[in-house]
Motif scaffolding. Structure first.
Motif, PDB file in Angstrom:
ATOM      1  N   PRO A  11       0.839  -1.207   0.000  1.00  0.00           N
ATOM      2  CA  PRO A  11       0.000   0.000   0.000  1.00  0.00           C
ATOM      3  C   PRO A  11       0.874   1.257   0.000  1.00  0.00           C
ATOM      4  O   PRO A  11       1.944   1.280   0.625  1.00  0.00           O
ATOM      5  N   ALA A  12       0.445   2.284  -0.693  1.00  0.00           N
ATOM      6  CA  ALA A  12       1.225   3.518  -0.832  1.00  0.00           C
ATOM      7  C   ALA A  12       1.649   4.088   0.520  1.00  0.00           C
ATOM      8  O   ALA A  12       2.770   4.572   0.666  1.00  0.00           O
ATOM      9  N   GLU A  13       0.771   4.001   1.513  1.00  0.00           N
ATOM     10  CA  GLU A  13       1.097   4.582   2.821  1.00  0.00           C
ATOM     11  C   GLU A  13       2.183   3.793   3.558  1.00  0.00           C
ATOM     12  O   GLU A  13       2.747   4.269   4.537  1.00  0.00           O
ATOM     13  N   ARG A  14       2.526   2.592   3.079  1.00  0.00           N
ATOM     14  CA  ARG A  14       3.577   1.794   3.720  1.00  0.00           C
ATOM     15  C   ARG A  14       4.824   1.643   2.846  1.00  0.00           C
ATOM     16  O   ARG A  14       5.755   0.936   3.201  1.00  0.00           O
ATOM     17  N   GLU A  47       0.448   3.621 -10.043  1.00  0.00           N
ATOM     18  CA  GLU A  47      -0.366   3.133  -8.919  1.00  0.00           C
ATOM     19  C   GLU A  47      -0.881   1.738  -9.222  1.00  0.00           C
ATOM     20  O   GLU A  47      -1.063   1.357 -10.375  1.00  0.00           O
TER      21      GLU A  47
END
Length: 129
Positions: A11-14, A47
């Motif tokens: 995931p982008a946030e990780r 993405e």
């Protein structure tokens, strides 16, 4: 030469934490892996595209030795008690036709989706004796 490629959904946030941990593992653990000549970590540009990791071993048996090692389990957060054959998770996905597979499609290869674009962010070059 035996080449292993893994695609890792992050995931982008990780992503930043993943890269830091993965690169640290590459730098600390890969120099100790017999038969490993090269490894790369590629960051996706688009993405919903996974990271790509490629490892080049001298032989399939070198890969299997590493895959079954404590160093592999340590780098992948698997204690020795979770090793294949010890009641822990397998390091390979079950075959789609494996008996007892709840969802055969979950183990099926990914369909071709067109080109993926990545940026190489780390390379390990193994030494030759």
């Amino acid at each position: 030469m035996y080449v292993v490629t893994n695609r890792i959904d992050v995931p982008a946030e990780r992503a930043a934490a993943f890269e830091e941990r993965f690169i640290g593992n590459m730098r600390n653990n890969l120099p100790k892996v017999p038969g490993l000549s090269r490894a790369t970590l590629d960051r996706p540009v688009d993405e919903n595209t996974p990271y790509k990791v490629t490892m080049e071993f001298d032989s399939e048996s070198d890969f299997e030795t590493w895959r079954d090692s404590e160093a592999f389990r340590s780098a992948h957060g698997r204690p020795a008690s979770a090793a294949p054959g010890n009641g822990g998770p397998a390091t390979e996905a079950p075959k789609a036709d494996a008996p007892g597979t709840a969802d055969p499609q979950a183990a099926a290869p990914r369909a071709a989706t067109g080109p993926e674009h990545h940026i190489r962010i780390e390379t390990f070059e193994g030494g030759r004796a």
